[in-house]
Design an enzyme around this catalytic site. Structure first.
Site, PDB file in Angstrom:
ATOM      1  N   ARG A  21       0.851  -1.192   0.000  1.00 22.99           N
ATOM      2  CA  ARG A  21       0.000   0.000   0.000  1.00 22.99           C
ATOM      3  C   ARG A  21       0.886   1.242   0.000  1.00 22.99           C
ATOM      4  O   ARG A  21       1.631   1.476   0.954  1.00 22.99           O
ATOM      5  CB  ARG A  21      -0.913  -0.008   1.226  1.00 22.99           C
ATOM      6  CG  ARG A  21      -1.720   1.270   1.371  1.00 22.99           C
ATOM      7  CD  ARG A  21      -2.701   1.233   2.545  1.00 22.99           C
ATOM      8  NE  ARG A  21      -3.382   2.513   2.619  1.00 22.99           N
ATOM      9  CZ  ARG A  21      -3.239   3.401   3.600  1.00 22.99           C
ATOM     10  NH1 ARG A  21      -2.474   3.136   4.655  1.00 22.99           N
ATOM     11  NH2 ARG A  21      -3.875   4.549   3.555  1.00 22.99           N
ATOM     12  N   GLU A  31       8.060  11.297   9.984  1.00 20.65           N
ATOM     13  CA  GLU A  31       6.836  11.167  10.781  1.00 20.65           C
ATOM     14  C   GLU A  31       6.188  12.539  11.001  1.00 20.65           C
ATOM     15  O   GLU A  31       6.055  13.011  12.128  1.00 20.65           O
ATOM     16  CB  GLU A  31       7.144  10.416  12.087  1.00 20.65           C
ATOM     17  CG  GLU A  31       5.978  10.241  13.048  1.00 20.65           C
ATOM     18  CD  GLU A  31       4.704   9.638  12.451  1.00 20.65           C
ATOM     19  OE1 GLU A  31       4.782   8.849  11.498  1.00 20.65           O
ATOM     20  OE2 GLU A  31       3.620   9.993  12.938  1.00 20.65           O
ATOM     21  N   GLU A  79      -7.421   8.659   6.018  1.00 23.40           N
ATOM     22  CA  GLU A  79      -7.715   9.331   7.289  1.00 23.40           C
ATOM     23  C   GLU A  79      -8.301  10.734   7.160  1.00 23.40           C
ATOM     24  O   GLU A  79      -7.646  11.738   7.505  1.00 23.40           O
ATOM     25  CB  GLU A  79      -6.454   9.367   8.157  1.00 23.40           C
ATOM     26  CG  GLU A  79      -5.869   7.993   8.412  1.00 23.40           C
ATOM     27  CD  GLU A  79      -4.728   8.008   9.424  1.00 23.40           C
ATOM     28  OE1 GLU A  79      -4.132   9.072   9.630  1.00 23.40           O
ATOM     29  OE2 GLU A  79      -4.461   6.961  10.028  1.00 23.40           O
ATOM     30  N   HIS A  82      -2.718  10.884   0.463  1.00 20.96           N
ATOM     31  CA  HIS A  82      -2.173  10.729   1.820  1.00 20.96           C
ATOM     32  C   HIS A  82      -1.480  12.052   2.176  1.00 20.96           C
ATOM     33  O   HIS A  82      -0.286  12.091   2.429  1.00 20.96           O
ATOM     34  CB  HIS A  82      -1.228   9.529   1.891  1.00 20.96           C
ATOM     35  CG  HIS A  82      -0.952   9.021   3.281  1.00 20.96           C
ATOM     36  ND1 HIS A  82      -1.068   7.692   3.635  1.00 20.96           N
ATOM     37  CD2 HIS A  82      -0.565   9.658   4.401  1.00 20.96           C
ATOM     38  CE1 HIS A  82      -0.737   7.544   4.919  1.00 20.96           C
ATOM     39  NE2 HIS A  82      -0.427   8.730   5.407  1.00 20.96           N
ATOM     40  N   ASN A 139      -7.237   2.115   9.865  1.00 18.24           N
ATOM     41  CA  ASN A 139      -5.931   2.357  10.475  1.00 18.24           C
ATOM     42  C   ASN A 139      -6.122   2.352  11.983  1.00 18.24           C
ATOM     43  O   ASN A 139      -6.911   3.140  12.524  1.00 18.24           O
ATOM     44  CB  ASN A 139      -5.363   3.713  10.050  1.00 18.24           C
ATOM     45  CG  ASN A 139      -4.931   3.707   8.586  1.00 18.24           C
ATOM     46  OD1 ASN A 139      -4.986   2.677   7.909  1.00 18.24           O
ATOM     47  ND2 ASN A 139      -4.491   4.849   8.109  1.00 18.24           N
ATOM     48  N   TRP A 150       2.240  -0.685   9.367  1.00 17.72           N
ATOM     49  CA  TRP A 150       2.845   0.630   9.216  1.00 17.72           C
ATOM     50  C   TRP A 150       4.125   0.600  10.020  1.00 17.72           C
ATOM     51  O   TRP A 150       4.057   0.508  11.233  1.00 17.72           O
ATOM     52  CB  TRP A 150       1.928   1.759   9.722  1.00 17.72           C
ATOM     53  CG  TRP A 150       2.580   3.087   9.447  1.00 17.72           C
ATOM     54  CD1 TRP A 150       3.414   3.777  10.294  1.00 17.72           C
ATOM     55  CD2 TRP A 150       2.507   3.853   8.237  1.00 17.72           C
ATOM     56  NE1 TRP A 150       3.857   4.914   9.683  1.00 17.72           N
ATOM     57  CE2 TRP A 150       3.321   4.986   8.428  1.00 17.72           C
ATOM     58  CE3 TRP A 150       1.843   3.676   7.022  1.00 17.72           C
ATOM     59  CZ2 TRP A 150       3.483   5.946   7.422  1.00 17.72           C
ATOM     60  CZ3 TRP A 150       1.998   4.635   6.049  1.00 17.72           C
ATOM     61  CH2 TRP A 150       2.813   5.767   6.258  1.00 17.72           C
ATOM     62  N   TYR A 199      -4.214   2.378  15.747  1.00 20.07           N
ATOM     63  CA  TYR A 199      -3.025   2.537  16.585  1.00 20.07           C
ATOM     64  C   TYR A 199      -3.322   2.317  18.056  1.00 20.07           C
ATOM     65  O   TYR A 199      -2.546   1.701  18.767  1.00 20.07           O
ATOM     66  CB  TYR A 199      -2.389   3.922  16.356  1.00 20.07           C
ATOM     67  CG  TYR A 199      -1.743   3.977  14.989  1.00 20.07           C
ATOM     68  CD1 TYR A 199      -0.425   3.573  14.816  1.00 20.07           C
ATOM     69  CD2 TYR A 199      -2.460   4.343  13.858  1.00 20.07           C
ATOM     70  CE1 TYR A 199       0.167   3.561  13.560  1.00 20.07           C
ATOM     71  CE2 TYR A 199      -1.885   4.337  12.598  1.00 20.07           C
ATOM     72  CZ  TYR A 199      -0.569   3.946  12.456  1.00 20.07           C
ATOM     73  OH  TYR A 199       0.004   3.918  11.214  1.00 20.07           O
ATOM     74  N   GLU A 252      -3.355   0.110   8.206  1.00 23.89           N
ATOM     75  CA  GLU A 252      -2.176   0.553   8.953  1.00 23.89           C
ATOM     76  C   GLU A 252      -2.305   0.069  10.383  1.00 23.89           C
ATOM     77  O   GLU A 252      -3.383   0.118  10.973  1.00 23.89           O
ATOM     78  CB  GLU A 252      -2.042   2.091   9.026  1.00 23.89           C
ATOM     79  CG  GLU A 252      -1.539   2.761   7.782  1.00 23.89           C
ATOM     80  CD  GLU A 252      -1.439   4.279   7.937  1.00 23.89           C
ATOM     81  OE1 GLU A 252      -1.236   4.782   9.066  1.00 23.89           O
ATOM     82  OE2 GLU A 252      -1.579   4.960   6.905  1.00 23.89           O
TER      83      GLU A 252
HETATM   84  C1  GBH Z   1      -1.179   7.512  10.612  1.00 25.48           C
HETATM   85  O1  GBH Z   1      -1.983   8.443  11.251  1.00 25.48           O
HETATM   86  C2  GBH Z   1      -0.779   8.063   9.286  1.00 25.48           C
HETATM   87  O2  GBH Z   1      -1.607   7.552   8.265  1.00 25.48           O
HETATM   88  C3  GBH Z   1       0.661   7.824   8.937  1.00 25.48           C
HETATM   89  O3  GBH Z   1       1.028   8.625   7.871  1.00 25.48           O
HETATM   90  C4  GBH Z   1       1.514   8.062  10.150  1.00 25.48           C
HETATM   91  O4  GBH Z   1       2.890   7.977   9.871  1.00 25.48           O
HETATM   92  C5  GBH Z   1       1.157   7.035  11.176  1.00 25.48           C
HETATM   93  O5  GBH Z   1      -0.191   7.096  11.469  1.00 25.48           O
HETATM   94  C6  GBH Z   1       1.904   7.174  12.488  1.00 25.48           C
HETATM   95  O6  GBH Z   1       1.600   8.372  13.121  1.00 25.48           O
HETATM   96  O7  GBH Z   1      -3.061  10.721  21.381  1.00 25.48           O
HETATM   97  O8  GBH Z   1      -4.321   8.758  22.031  1.00 25.48           O
HETATM   98  O9  GBH Z   1      -5.487  10.670  21.107  1.00 25.48           O
HETATM   99  C7  GBH Z   1      -2.173   8.213  12.613  1.00 25.48           C
HETATM  100  C8  GBH Z   1      -3.411   8.843  13.137  1.00 25.48           C
HETATM  101  C9  GBH Z   1      -4.336  10.127  14.845  1.00 25.48           C
HETATM  102  C10 GBH Z   1      -3.275   8.065  15.414  1.00 25.48           C
HETATM  103  C11 GBH Z   1      -4.191  10.617  16.229  1.00 25.48           C
HETATM  104  C12 GBH Z   1      -3.200   8.512  16.845  1.00 25.48           C
HETATM  105  C13 GBH Z   1      -3.926  10.144  18.474  1.00 25.48           C
HETATM  106  C14 GBH Z   1      -4.044   9.161  19.572  1.00 25.48           C
HETATM  107  N1  GBH Z   1      -3.282   9.201  14.525  1.00 25.48           N
HETATM  108  N2  GBH Z   1      -4.155   9.526  17.168  1.00 25.48           N
HETATM  109  S1  GBH Z   1      -4.237   9.876  21.144  1.00 25.48           S
END
Ligand code: GBH
Length: 456
Positions: A75, A411, A164, A119, A297, A404, A299, A357
């Site tokens: 991707r 970053e 996103e 993106h 995505n 990812w 995290y 991701e």
């Molecule tokens: C992705 O976005 C992106 O698509 C990518 O480009 C980037 O490198 C990768 O993540 C890593 O950052 O502080 O607990 O409220 C991530 C989107 C949005 C994930 C904000 C974490 C905050 C979590 N992010 N979110 S918190």
């Protein structure tokens, strides 16, 4: 045996501005990230993406790494300013040719391309006319989608319109942490709408240019849990889930914008009334154009505690928050991934789902013997693959997982200080070293399952 379904798509993800570099070659136009990262104070270490991983020149080596890992799919995203340097109008053949060669190289390596159209690297020329807050950017995006899919659609079958929308809107136009660095909720809400509208309008264009097209969108979704069962914490959860998740999911799946979240925006002064000023007749139908899959995505989850009552009067915490955090300060919460996938399947029934991701920032570099022992990333990966498998066991049609990221990379507002790669990048020499996590992933892919061990 902890096996994944046959034909499960194993992949990795990257994005153009984060890895390509070569920002001034072959007629590429300026993007909002070139402009933003040149503005003092916006990027923590003062860096930018002008060199990044030099993937623009080293893509063959990077495809070789993916072949070695045994990946089924890659991707990546396309830099809009490489294709249409001014955002619309004149097309750059050199830009198109770059991605065409990449697609050919991937297919030769047995790796399916998965193309993300947007993106975050908007042509600066479009930002100069209002960017995503301006409705004209919608037709510019559809034009761009048309040009790219005409060129690649004979070979690339899987397409993601946007990465996103929440980040594009809120980080870019409401809190200004990302390009274009605007702090205006009115613009942010218009942006979210225009991004979704451009998605919906691009879908039929992609279908007409790509035979057997497989089209979706990628959202960053964050499952919300109340810290306690108190009414206040449940209310905080409703509002968080509304702003992060339902604001995007509901219109895409034909429900329009959620009323309760509109009220939240009115109460916060982001909207003058509950009439959305950017919404026109037919928009919601366009946004809800049927798609083939949803990209997720993931995290971390969020544990919500209301700020409406003093901490001392809060109900006792019912939820244990793990002390394990990545270097982004994000809680490691694999169970949230299972919960999220199950909820999406039950509430929205999007058909096929992909994790597009998932990954973690840990700064581990090479030891004296040259090996990169990124033990914490290995653990993060194992836990989230377990969580994915658990969702599948519970009946979720999860068809693939993209880690990812392939490489350490730029970053965004953190510059090069945060490393998400399975492959270490020594930026001084551009040398790539597969980390332990890459070795583990390679074994998982080969076995299509989780009963694998790393060499000591
Ligand atoms: C992705 O976005 C992106 O698509 C990518 O480009 C980037 O490198 C990768 O993540 C890593 O950052 O502080 O607990 O409220 C991530 C989107 C949005 C994930 C904000 C974490 C905050 C979590 N992010 N979110 S918190």
């Amino acid at each position: 045996m902890r096996q994944f379904p046959r034909d499960f798509v194993w992949g990795v993800a990257t994005s153009s501005y984060q890895i390509e570099g070569a920002t001034d070659v072959d007629g590429r136009g300026e993007s909002i990230w070139d402009r933003f990262s040149a503005t003092p104070g916006k990027i923590q270490d003062g860096t930018n993406g002008s060199v990044a991983c030099d993937h623009y020149h080293r893509w063959r080596e990077d495809v070789e790494l993916m072949r070695w890992m045994g990946l089924k799919s890659y991707r990546f995203s396309i830099a809009w300013p490489r294709i249409l340097p001014a955002g619309s109008g004149k097309v750059s053949q050199a830009g198109l040719d770059f991605y065409s060669r990449l697609v050919d190289g991937l297919l030769e390596a047995g790796i399916e391309p998965c193309v993300t159209l947007y993106h975050w690297d908007l042509p600066q020329a479009l930002q100069d006319k209002g960017g995503w807050a301006a409705r004209d950017t919608v037709s510019a995006f559809v034009e761009y989608a048309d040009v790219v899919s005409q060129k690649l659609g004979d070979r690339a079958k899987r397409w993601i319109t946007h990465n996103e929308p929440w980040c594009i809107s809120v980080l870019g136009y409401a809190n200004g942490e990302h390009a274009p660095g605007i702090k205006d909720w009115g613009q942010a809400l218009a942006t979210a709408h225009h991004v979704l509208l451009s998605h919906g309008q691009a879908v039929p264009v992609l279908r007409s240019n790509v035979s057997k097209a497989d089209v979706g969108i990628t959202l960053n979704l964050v499952p919300a849990e109340p810290a306690s069962p108190s009414a206040e914490d449940l209310e905080a959860c409703r509002s968080f889930d509304g702003g992060f998740n339902r604001w995007y999911l509901d219109p895409i799946y034909g429900r329009g914008y959620p009323r309760d979240v509109i009220q939240d925006h009115v109460a916060a002064g982001h909207l003058k009334s509950d009439t959305l000023p950017f919404l026109r007749a037919g928009d919601l139908e366009d946004i809800a154009t049927p798609i083939d899959f949803l990209g997720v995505n993931y995290y971390n989850r969020a544990v919500l505690r209301s700020d409406r009552i003093p901490e001392s009067q809060n109900a006792p915490r019912a939820v244990h928050v793990s002390s394990e955090q990545t270097e982004m300060g994000w809680e490691v919460s694999p169970h949230g991934l299972t919960q999220l996938l199950v909820r999406l399947h039950q509430d929205y029934n999007p058909g096929r789902l992909y994790v597009t991701e998932n990954g973690a920032a840990y700064g581990t570099g090479p030891d004296a013997d040259g090996r990169v022992r990124d033990t914490k990333r290995v653990q993060y990966l194992r836990l989230h693959l377990e969580a994915s498998l658990e969702a599948i066991r519970q009946g979720v049609p999860l068809h693939g997982y993209f880690a990812w990221s392939l490489l350490d990379n730029f970053e965004w507002a953190y510059g090069y200080q945060k490393r998400f790669g399975m492959v270490y990048v020594d930026y001084a020499t551009q040398k790539r070293i597969p980390k332990d996590s890459a070795h583990l992933y390679r074994a998982v892919v080969a076995q299509n399952g989780l009963d694998v061990e790393l060499a000591a």
